[in-house]
Design an enzyme around this catalytic site. Structure first.
Site, PDB file in Angstrom:
ATOM      1  N   GLU A  11       0.818  -1.219   0.000  1.00  0.00           N
ATOM      2  CA  GLU A  11       0.000   0.000   0.000  1.00  0.00           C
ATOM      3  C   GLU A  11       0.851   1.268   0.000  1.00  0.00           C
ATOM      4  O   GLU A  11       0.496   2.252  -0.638  1.00  0.00           O
ATOM      5  CB  GLU A  11      -0.982  -0.005   1.179  1.00  0.00           C
ATOM      6  N   HIS A  34       1.696   1.946  -3.451  1.00  0.00           N
ATOM      7  CA  HIS A  34       0.591   2.637  -4.127  1.00  0.00           C
ATOM      8  C   HIS A  34       0.677   4.137  -3.910  1.00  0.00           C
ATOM      9  O   HIS A  34       0.518   4.915  -4.845  1.00  0.00           O
ATOM     10  CB  HIS A  34      -0.769   2.146  -3.595  1.00  0.00           C
TER      11      HIS A  34
END
Length: 137
Positions: free
Chosen positions: A128, A131
């Site tokens: 994440e 990301h």
């Protein structure tokens, strides 16, 4: 509870996120609600996956998700090669991950925390954070 649509547009997902402020806390809670709605197929989400260009991630740690605002990995150990999937992308891809990471972040009360994460939770956090950096596996 506000569940957002998962973004699959790689142009949006490849943009680096901006640091979040206290005014972005609603984004964090929307992200948490969206992860809970997708708990059968996702271990974590980044804000850009719901169309918000903010440096906020949410991952499952046990049965409840935790919010990490402006997370930064400050230490890592135990490098390995992982095979990961993603709600925003088709298929699986390889990525270099670390079995143990130390993360500096703000919690949902915007208090600074430093925590050590291990195993699958550590892998999900790294995915994440990628990301947020505009890195797609």
């Amino acid at each position: 509870m506000t569940v957002k649509k998962i973004i699959r547009d790689q142009l949006i997902l490849s943009r680096k996120s901006n640091d979040a402020t206290k005014q972005d806390i609603a984004v964090a809670f929307n992200l948490k609600d969206t992860l809970l709605a997708n708990k059968q197929k996702a271990a974590g989400l980044a804000a850009n996956m719901i169309g918000e260009n903010k440096n906020i991630i949410v991952v499952f740690s046990g049965i409840q998700p935790i919010i990490l605002i402006n997370p930064k990995i400050i230490a890592k150990a135990g490098e390995y090669r992982a095979k990961e999937g993603c709600l925003s992308l088709l298929g699986e891809r390889e990525a270099i991950r670390y079995d143990e990471i130390s993360v500096l972040f703000y919690n949902e009360r915007f208090e600074k925390e430093e925590k050590v994460f291990k195993g699958f939770v550590a892998e999900a956090i790294q995915h994440e954070i990628d990301h947020c950096q505009g890195i797609l596996i």
